[in-house]
Design an enzyme around this catalytic site. Structure first.
Site, PDB file in Angstrom:
ATOM      1  N   LYS A 246      42.618  35.332  28.076  1.00 44.27           N
ATOM      2  CA  LYS A 246      42.645  36.201  28.298  1.00 44.27           C
ATOM      3  C   LYS A 246      43.604  37.134  28.867  1.00 44.27           C
ATOM      4  O   LYS A 246      43.733  36.336  30.145  1.00 44.27           O
ATOM      5  CB  LYS A 246      40.861  37.086  29.074  1.00 44.27           C
ATOM      6  CG  LYS A 246      40.568  38.581  28.175  1.00 44.27           C
ATOM      7  CD  LYS A 246      39.297  39.186  29.452  1.00 44.27           C
ATOM      8  CE  LYS A 246      39.127  40.283  28.999  1.00 44.27           C
ATOM      9  NZ  LYS A 246      37.916  40.530  29.774  1.00 44.27           N
TER      10      LYS A 246
ATOM     11  N   SER B 182      31.710  41.861  28.999  1.00 43.95           N
ATOM     12  CA  SER B 182      32.866  41.952  28.027  1.00 43.95           C
ATOM     13  C   SER B 182      33.011  40.255  27.181  1.00 43.95           C
ATOM     14  O   SER B 182      33.619  39.967  26.205  1.00 43.95           O
ATOM     15  CB  SER B 182      34.007  42.148  28.834  1.00 43.95           C
ATOM     16  OG  SER B 182      34.576  43.443  28.831  1.00 43.95           O
TER      17      SER B 182
ATOM     18  N   SER C 223      35.086  43.211  26.950  1.00 44.88           N
ATOM     19  CA  SER C 223      36.499  43.946  26.072  1.00 44.88           C
ATOM     20  C   SER C 223      37.344  42.769  26.124  1.00 44.88           C
ATOM     21  O   SER C 223      38.714  42.651  25.433  1.00 44.88           O
ATOM     22  CB  SER C 223      36.797  44.195  27.703  1.00 44.88           C
ATOM     23  OG  SER C 223      36.964  43.016  28.509  1.00 44.88           O
TER      24      SER C 223
HETATM   25  N1  GLN Z   1      32.160  47.373  28.333  1.00 49.17           N
HETATM   26  C1  GLN Z   1      31.811  47.645  29.467  1.00 49.17           C
HETATM   27  C2  GLN Z   1      33.164  48.040  30.006  1.00 49.17           C
HETATM   28  O1  GLN Z   1      33.288  48.591  29.286  1.00 49.17           O
HETATM   29  C3  GLN Z   1      31.476  45.801  29.466  1.00 49.17           C
HETATM   30  C4  GLN Z   1      33.522  46.040  30.407  1.00 49.17           C
HETATM   31  C5  GLN Z   1      33.403  44.447  30.964  1.00 49.17           C
HETATM   32  O2  GLN Z   1      32.525  43.718  31.138  1.00 49.17           O
HETATM   33  N2  GLN Z   1      34.967  44.161  31.282  1.00 49.17           N
HETATM   34  O3  GLN Z   1      33.315  48.664  31.623  1.00 49.17           O
END
Ligand code: GLN
Length: 472
Positions: free
Chosen positions: A70, A169, A145
């Site tokens: 990532k 994410s 994400s």
């Molecule tokens: N979707 C969640 C957010 O927008 C989780 C993001 C993540 O785990 N980095 O915060």
């Protein structure tokens, strides 16, 4: 491709890598999983592992295995963007600890993967560069994400990947793309060299095609790191035990089904898939029990106070002066440097969360929001502690539905926040969680989530592996 030790002996790493890049050339223009590709380097590295094998030398378990990473995790000398304009031209000046460990294990990096800017989002549409598409249906999102990481593995462009999980994410994109994604216990993996989103919740973890592959990757990256004070020395019984993970005997285990998670909003095909998963486990001798996690309904509101508070603090370092995008030339005074650099460098979601976080931490509101959320966090944690007195693991859907269409939720932040309804509580409690693809006839992938108590990753992988063996 799976990572079991003998795979690389059956097929040369150079063949595997060449095949994956051939797939990448074919599918990447449509999927857009990557921000940067390392094709030449990867091919050279594969050739040198071939040479080792030809000489009959022993190679490590992950040596020659192609993995993506990532683009929020540093690899020295390469561009690391967090998919934000703020860092579009940023080159990492050191390796993250997890990068160092994968390098030492001989992993071949295929490239850096796209994400929602600074890991904020659930669809990978918040990237400043491109929206990643779901390999199963390119009209749909891959989740987020870490959507680029998930898509790269799901499309066969990498054998594994690293993502980060602050509220779901890793698990949610794994669920939406049909692969395994795992968030370790907070403190199991070093965060050094991983750009911070919300430091008390962030954890790096693996994506892979199977639970066992995910366990191999975790084994390689985990452990105490002097560079991260929150990382933990693992005791003997907390270390991964591959005999236990692969034993196949789950008949002594009790799994809890929290009644608060089996809500009306779950899509019928997801509900049906979870019921089938439960049947598979029952046949393996697993005992199921209804449990209650009464504070579950407060998980999302708690997360959306704690997380932006930490985001606003962490992103304060991007001020247009130290590094990253700077509008210094265009500005007349310091205040304008801050303002121009930050409004140009951050997308709408980052700006929204910075404002929200600054608000909940401001004097006069701190007690009402931030301090209150910290208290609720303790209650959510206790919910799980109590549950794990009765059960070895908890099973829920990972996401209430399958992959949604690109554009469907991107202009509705609150509905996007609700994507994490089943995943955020594990981050709030600090426990490990994993999404495993359910075997279904449904055209789009459906994942189920397993959670265990702190540092009991063995039970998590054991359950995932047993399900995969039973449904092979
Ligand atoms: N979707 C969640 C957010 O927008 C989780 C993001 C993540 O785990 N980095 O915060």
């Amino acid at each position: 491709m799976h990572m079991a030790a003998d795979v690389s002996k059956e097929r040369k790493p150079s063949e595997v890598v060449a095949e994956m890049f051939a797939t990448t050339h074919e599918r990447e223009p449509e999927i857009k999983a990557y921000t940067t590709l390392f094709e030449d380097q990867a091919k050279e590295q594969a050739a040198s592992v071939d040479a080792k094998l030809a000489k009959g030398e022993e190679i490590g378990l992950l040596e020659g295995i192609p993995m993506s990473i990532k683009d929020i995790i540093l690899i020295e000398g390469t561009r690391t963007t967090a998919s934000a304009l703020m860092l579009e031209d940023y080159t990492a000046v050191y390796d993250a600890t997890v990068t160092k460990k994968l390098k030492a294990a001989g992993v071949i990096f295929t490239g850096k993967t796209n994400l929602d800017e600074f890991a904020m989002g659930s669809s990978t549409e918040n990237s400043a560069f491109a929206a990643t598409r779901n390999p199963h249906d390119t009209e749909r999102v891959p989740g987020g994400s870490s959507g680029g990481s998930a898509a790269s593995v799901s499309a066969g462009m990498a054998a594994g990947s690293l993502g980060t999980d602050t509220g779901g994410s890793i698990r949610q994109p794994a669920s939406l793309t049909g692969i395994v994604g795992m968030k370790p216990t907070y403190g199991r993996v070093s965060r050094f060299g991983v750009m911070a989103m919300a430091s008390s919740l962030d954890q790096v973890g693996p994506f892979a095609n199977t639970s066992l592959d995910a366990a191999y990757i975790l084994k390689t990256i985990e452990g105490k790191d002097p560079m991260d004070a929150t990382s933990v020395e693992l005791s003997a019984d907390q270390q991964l035990d591959f005999d236990k993970i692969t034993s196949g005997d789950v008949s002594t285990l009790t799994v809890g089904l929290p009644k608060e998670y089996f809500i009306d909003g779950i899509a019928p095909e997801v509900r049906a898939a979870i019921d089938e998963v439960i049947e598979v486990y029952k046949k393996l001798g697993v005992t199921f029990k209804e449990i209650s996690l009464p504070y579950s309904e407060y998980a999302i509101p708690t997360y959306y106070i704690l997380m932006p508070a930490e985001v606003s603090t962490n992103l304060a370092r991007f001020d247009g002066i130290r590094y990253g995008l700077s509008e210094f030339e265009k500005s007349e005074d310091l205040k304008q440097v801050y303002h121009e650099s930050r409004t140009q460098g951050f997308g709408p979601e980052s700006q929204r969360r910075i404002m929200l976080g600054t608000y909940v931490l401001s004097s006069g509101y701190y007690d009402a929001y931030y301090a209150k959320a910290k208290q609720v966090q303790a209650l959510i944690r206790k919910d799980f502690q109590k549950a794990f007195e009765e059960v070895d693991a908890v099973l829920t859907p990972t996401s209430p539905h399958t992959a949604f269409k690109v554009g469907e939720k991107v202009n509705d932040p609150v509905s996007m926040y609700l994507e994490d309804i089943f995943t955020v509580a594990t981050n709030i409690a600090g426990i490990p969680g994993m999404s495993v693809p359910a075997k279904t006839d449904n055209p789009l992938p459906i994942g189920f989530q397993l959670m265990t108590k702190h540092f009991d990753e063995n039970t998590l992988f054991q359950l995932g592996h047993a399900y995969e063996q039973a449904t092979k």
